[in-house]
Design an enzyme around this catalytic site. Structure first.
Site, PDB file in Angstrom:
ATOM      1  N   ASP A 195       0.098   9.137   1.112  1.00 42.17           N
ATOM      2  CA  ASP A 195       0.722  10.456   0.998  1.00 42.17           C
ATOM      3  C   ASP A 195       2.221  10.421   0.693  1.00 42.17           C
ATOM      4  O   ASP A 195       2.979   9.718   1.370  1.00 42.17           O
ATOM      5  CB  ASP A 195       0.575  11.234   2.298  1.00 42.17           C
ATOM      6  CG  ASP A 195      -0.848  11.329   2.797  1.00 42.17           C
ATOM      7  OD1 ASP A 195      -1.758  10.838   2.113  1.00 42.17           O
ATOM      8  OD2 ASP A 195      -1.046  11.891   3.886  1.00 42.17           O
TER       9      ASP A 195
ATOM     10  N   GLU B 209      -5.336  18.618   5.828  1.00 39.56           N
ATOM     11  CA  GLU B 209      -4.168  17.759   5.962  1.00 39.56           C
ATOM     12  C   GLU B 209      -3.046  18.251   5.049  1.00 39.56           C
ATOM     13  O   GLU B 209      -3.252  19.059   4.153  1.00 39.56           O
ATOM     14  CB  GLU B 209      -4.507  16.302   5.605  1.00 39.56           C
ATOM     15  CG  GLU B 209      -5.505  15.647   6.534  1.00 39.56           C
ATOM     16  CD  GLU B 209      -5.715  14.180   6.234  1.00 39.56           C
ATOM     17  OE1 GLU B 209      -5.638  13.386   7.194  1.00 39.56           O
ATOM     18  OE2 GLU B 209      -5.947  13.827   5.064  1.00 39.56           O
TER      19      GLU B 209
ATOM     20  N   PHE C 136       3.258   8.775  10.699  1.00 35.39           N
ATOM     21  CA  PHE C 136       2.397   9.494   9.759  1.00 35.39           C
ATOM     22  C   PHE C 136       3.221  10.502   8.951  1.00 35.39           C
ATOM     23  O   PHE C 136       4.439  10.586   9.069  1.00 35.39           O
ATOM     24  CB  PHE C 136       1.268  10.187  10.513  1.00 35.39           C
ATOM     25  CG  PHE C 136       0.101   9.279  10.865  1.00 35.39           C
ATOM     26  CD1 PHE C 136       0.189   7.907  10.748  1.00 35.39           C
ATOM     27  CD2 PHE C 136      -1.097   9.816  11.311  1.00 35.39           C
ATOM     28  CE1 PHE C 136      -0.881   7.073  11.073  1.00 35.39           C
ATOM     29  CE2 PHE C 136      -2.179   9.000  11.641  1.00 35.39           C
ATOM     30  CZ  PHE C 136      -2.066   7.632  11.528  1.00 35.39           C
ATOM     31  N   SER C 137       2.551  11.310   8.148  1.00 35.83           N
ATOM     32  CA  SER C 137       3.199  12.133   7.121  1.00 35.83           C
ATOM     33  C   SER C 137       4.109  13.205   7.697  1.00 35.83           C
ATOM     34  O   SER C 137       3.962  13.634   8.845  1.00 35.83           O
ATOM     35  CB  SER C 137       2.138  12.788   6.241  1.00 35.83           C
ATOM     36  OG  SER C 137       1.437  11.818   5.505  1.00 35.83           O
TER      37      SER C 137
ATOM     38  N   ARG D 233      -1.006  17.182  12.945  1.00 33.89           N
ATOM     39  CA  ARG D 233      -0.163  16.332  12.110  1.00 33.89           C
ATOM     40  C   ARG D 233       0.432  17.044  10.881  1.00 33.89           C
ATOM     41  O   ARG D 233       0.187  18.192  10.619  1.00 33.89           O
ATOM     42  CB  ARG D 233      -0.952  15.110  11.641  1.00 33.89           C
ATOM     43  CG  ARG D 233      -2.253  15.374  10.908  1.00 33.89           C
ATOM     44  CD  ARG D 233      -2.884  14.016  10.550  1.00 33.89           C
ATOM     45  NE  ARG D 233      -4.197  14.122   9.917  1.00 33.89           N
ATOM     46  CZ  ARG D 233      -5.343  14.059  10.582  1.00 33.89           C
ATOM     47  NH1 ARG D 233      -5.346  13.942  11.895  1.00 33.89           N
ATOM     48  NH2 ARG D 233      -6.504  14.132   9.928  1.00 33.89           N
ATOM     49  N   ASP D 234       1.264  16.260  10.175  1.00 37.44           N
ATOM     50  CA  ASP D 234       1.773  16.551   8.830  1.00 37.44           C
ATOM     51  C   ASP D 234       2.744  17.728   8.781  1.00 37.44           C
ATOM     52  O   ASP D 234       2.530  18.710   8.062  1.00 37.44           O
ATOM     53  CB  ASP D 234       0.620  16.785   7.862  1.00 37.44           C
ATOM     54  CG  ASP D 234      -0.378  15.643   7.823  1.00 37.44           C
ATOM     55  OD1 ASP D 234      -0.024  14.541   8.273  1.00 37.44           O
ATOM     56  OD2 ASP D 234      -1.514  15.850   7.359  1.00 37.44           O
TER      57      ASP D 234
ATOM     58  N   TRP E 119      -9.817   8.969  -0.899  1.00 36.42           N
ATOM     59  CA  TRP E 119     -10.162   8.186   0.289  1.00 36.42           C
ATOM     60  C   TRP E 119     -11.554   7.570   0.204  1.00 36.42           C
ATOM     61  O   TRP E 119     -11.861   6.636   0.966  1.00 36.42           O
ATOM     62  CB  TRP E 119     -10.048   9.051   1.548  1.00 36.42           C
ATOM     63  CG  TRP E 119      -8.634   9.192   2.024  1.00 36.42           C
ATOM     64  CD1 TRP E 119      -7.895  10.334   2.106  1.00 36.42           C
ATOM     65  CD2 TRP E 119      -7.773   8.137   2.480  1.00 36.42           C
ATOM     66  NE1 TRP E 119      -6.635  10.072   2.583  1.00 36.42           N
ATOM     67  CE2 TRP E 119      -6.536   8.720   2.826  1.00 36.42           C
ATOM     68  CE3 TRP E 119      -7.928   6.762   2.621  1.00 36.42           C
ATOM     69  CZ2 TRP E 119      -5.461   7.974   3.311  1.00 36.42           C
ATOM     70  CZ3 TRP E 119      -6.856   6.020   3.104  1.00 36.42           C
ATOM     71  CH2 TRP E 119      -5.649   6.629   3.434  1.00 36.42           C
TER      72      TRP E 119
ATOM     73  N   GLN F  90       3.821   7.350   2.660  1.00 36.89           N
ATOM     74  CA  GLN F  90       3.085   6.521   3.598  1.00 36.89           C
ATOM     75  C   GLN F  90       2.946   5.116   3.018  1.00 36.89           C
ATOM     76  O   GLN F  90       2.502   4.941   1.881  1.00 36.89           O
ATOM     77  CB  GLN F  90       1.715   7.130   3.867  1.00 36.89           C
ATOM     78  CG  GLN F  90       1.750   8.433   4.648  1.00 36.89           C
ATOM     79  CD  GLN F  90       2.031   8.206   6.123  1.00 36.89           C
ATOM     80  OE1 GLN F  90       1.135   7.953   6.910  1.00 36.89           O
ATOM     81  NE2 GLN F  90       3.298   8.295   6.515  1.00 36.89           N
TER      82      GLN F  90
ATOM     83  N   TRP G  63       0.828  -1.208   0.000  1.00 37.41           N
ATOM     84  CA  TRP G  63       0.000   0.000   0.000  1.00 37.41           C
ATOM     85  C   TRP G  63       0.862   1.258   0.000  1.00 37.41           C
ATOM     86  O   TRP G  63       1.903   1.327   0.654  1.00 37.41           O
ATOM     87  CB  TRP G  63      -0.892  -0.010   1.238  1.00 37.41           C
ATOM     88  CG  TRP G  63      -1.519   1.317   1.558  1.00 37.41           C
ATOM     89  CD1 TRP G  63      -0.994   2.314   2.341  1.00 37.41           C
ATOM     90  CD2 TRP G  63      -2.786   1.792   1.105  1.00 37.41           C
ATOM     91  NE1 TRP G  63      -1.857   3.394   2.397  1.00 37.41           N
ATOM     92  CE2 TRP G  63      -2.964   3.088   1.651  1.00 37.41           C
ATOM     93  CE3 TRP G  63      -3.789   1.252   0.307  1.00 37.41           C
ATOM     94  CZ2 TRP G  63      -4.106   3.846   1.420  1.00 37.41           C
ATOM     95  CZ3 TRP G  63      -4.926   2.009   0.081  1.00 37.41           C
ATOM     96  CH2 TRP G  63      -5.082   3.285   0.627  1.00 37.41           C
TER      97      TRP G  63
END
Length: 502
Positions: free
Chosen positions: A27, A209, A83-84, A154-155, A307, A43, A24
């Site tokens: 991002d 995001e 995460f990103s 995040r990110d 998504w 990701q 898989w």
């Protein structure tokens, strides 16, 4: 391993786009040009082809077209998912992680803490460093470096801000549910001070995001420069699902001030066409830019999926490609600076081709014309269309007896569109079959289109790249016809140039 053509077992494997070998992808992360290579981190689920076990995968390329896959760079563990985030080259060793022989690369990622950890349910910003050019990474023992005790923080995107008076590192993050971009500053990449918050603004129907913030010259520098703030949105895009929006304005080292926020009192849904979108298609999300690109070019790449149906697209054993890398510039359009995008490379120069097809001019009158010898599964198509009395003009790519993807302009609606309702395999999810539109106006009476077709996608750059649409498609490998059409009247197609790859 370089990009390859589709096989019988992997009929949708792209040739022009990056995909993982058998896992898989979502991002893009940590994009940077370093030691003569473009580094794409992303990701990745190292253990399957659906979302989960988030870690950073890694690939490198000399040209943004042929990719070498590497082992997982930063892996999840029993305490956190990775995460990103982003990467900077700390050439002055402000972090202290470097040695006398090697300046470090510093990765910033979001720690998503797992059950059993004292911070379970919290997202915070953490650091890892590499002393071998980005191939092996060590986590900072003092992580996290910023913790707001927030479940949706995040990110991090980090860059070096410099003015005549000062220079320091800036981190751009999001409070996703609050539709806010949060900025911090640091001298050493480890100790961070809050600067300011931007938002909510423009599209807020989904979480915010993957932010980005960078400065670009306007019209090549003839009209100074502006700052561009990118915020990706899920859901709530102009054609449903995931999408990326941007704001143009000023950044003074502390605060970003938007000059493109829409303030009219209509509802969000009624204003979607007034917002500035990176791409109007269904499958261009989490777009961020590379750091340290030669000649100061601003290059971006995105996850090519949505998504709404990301875990269900019919690719195997891999799932999800990346978009083509794009160079973005600011040009004045209708009196305001707007992003214009073009492919970062010409694949004809990099890959060569197996077929070229050219057509100076053809007139159609309420008809469809198959272009013999011009078909293919992997192509770059360029053409100009001048409607006469036709109310719709365009072309059909990846055509076959029972399928085809229609790309055209509805003249009466001033809309560019991609119609994938009959594009091939689409019943894997109820929302996949779609008619995706973007506002467009003629230039000197014509529509200029550049279209990249791959085994599972179409990317359209219209009017010099001022309008783009990116969509996944899943046609039969045998469906390779290319045709032009005009509906309801006449149209002239000119400067048709088709390059088929592989």
């Amino acid at each position: 391993m370089t990009a390859s053509t589709a096989s019988t077992a992997e009929k949708y494997r792209p040739s022009l786009h990056f995909s993982a070998q058998d896992t898989w992808v979502n991002d893009p992360n940590g994009l940077i040009y370093h030691d003569g290579l473009y580094h794409l981190y992303y990701q990745n689920n190292p253990f399957g082809n659906v979302w989960g076990n988030m870690s950073w995968g890694h690939a490198t390329s000399p040209d943004l077209l042929s990719w070498t896959r590497h082992p997982v760079a930063i892996a999840c563990d029993e305490n956190e998912d990775i995460f990103s985030g982003s990467i900077v080259f700390d050439k002055e060793n402000t972090s202290g992680f470097g040695t006398s022989e090697s300046a470090p690369l510093i990765a910033f990622y979001t720690s998503a803490y797992k059950p059993g950890n004292a911070r379970h349910g919290i997202q915070a910003q953490s650091v890892a460093y590499s002393l071998d050019g980005g191939y092996s990474w060590s986590k900072h023992s003092g992580n996290p470096v910023i913790d707001r005790n927030s479940p949706e923080f995040r990110d991090p995107k980090v860059f070096r801000y410099s003015s005549a008076e000062t220079s320091y590192w800036v981190m751009v993050t999001v409070e996703a549910q609050d539709h806010q971009v949060v900025l911090y500053k640091s001298e050493n990449l480890l100790d961070w001070q809050y600067l300011s918050t931007f938002g909510p603004a423009n599209a807020t129907s989904g979480v915010w995001e993957c932010p980005d913030l960078f400065e670009l010259p306007v019209d090549g520098g003839a009209n100074g420069s502006k700052w561009v703030l990118v915020v990706n949105l899920n859901p709530g895009g102009p054609n449903n699902g995931s999408a990326g929006q941007y704001f143009v304005g000023q950044f003074d080292g502390t605060t970003f001030t938007s000059e493109s926020t829409v303030t009219e009192g209509r509802s969000d849904n009624e204003r979607l066409n007034d917002y500035q979108w990176l791409d109007w298609g269904r499958d261009y999300y989490a777009a961020v830019s590379f750091g340290d690109v030669p000649d100061g070019r601003r290059l971006m790449i995105s996850w090519m999926n949505n998504w709404e149906y990301a875990n269900q697209i019919p690719t195997s054993p891999w799932r999800s490609p990346m978009s083509l890398a794009r160079e973005v510039t600011l040009q004045t359009i209708d009196g305001a600076p707007r992003l214009v995008q073009k492919p970062a490379f010409d694949p004809k120069n990099e890959l060569g081709s197996t077929q070229n097809f050219g057509l100076d001019s053809v007139q159609l009158d309420d008809e469809v014309r198959v272009l013999d010898q011009a078909g293919g599964a992997v192509q770059r198509i360029e053409l100009s269309v001048t409607p006469g009395t036709a109310n719709e003009v365009g072309l059909v790519v990846r055509g076959g007896q029972a399928e085809g993807t229609r790309i055209g302009v509805n003249v009466e609606q001033s809309a560019l569109f991609v119609d994938r309702r009959n594009s091939g395999e689409s019943d894997f999810h109820e929302s996949f079959a779609s008619l995706d539109k973007a506002p467009i106006l003629p230039l000197n009476g014509s529509y200029e289109l550049t279209i990249f077709v791959d085994h599972c996608s179409v990317e359209i750059f219209a009017q010099g790249g001022s309008v783009t649409i990116t969509d996944l498609i899943f046609p039969s490998p045998e469906s390779i016809d290319l045709s032009l059409y005009a509906t309801g009247g006449s149209a002239q197609f000119s400067n048709v140039d088709v390059v088929r790859f592989y």
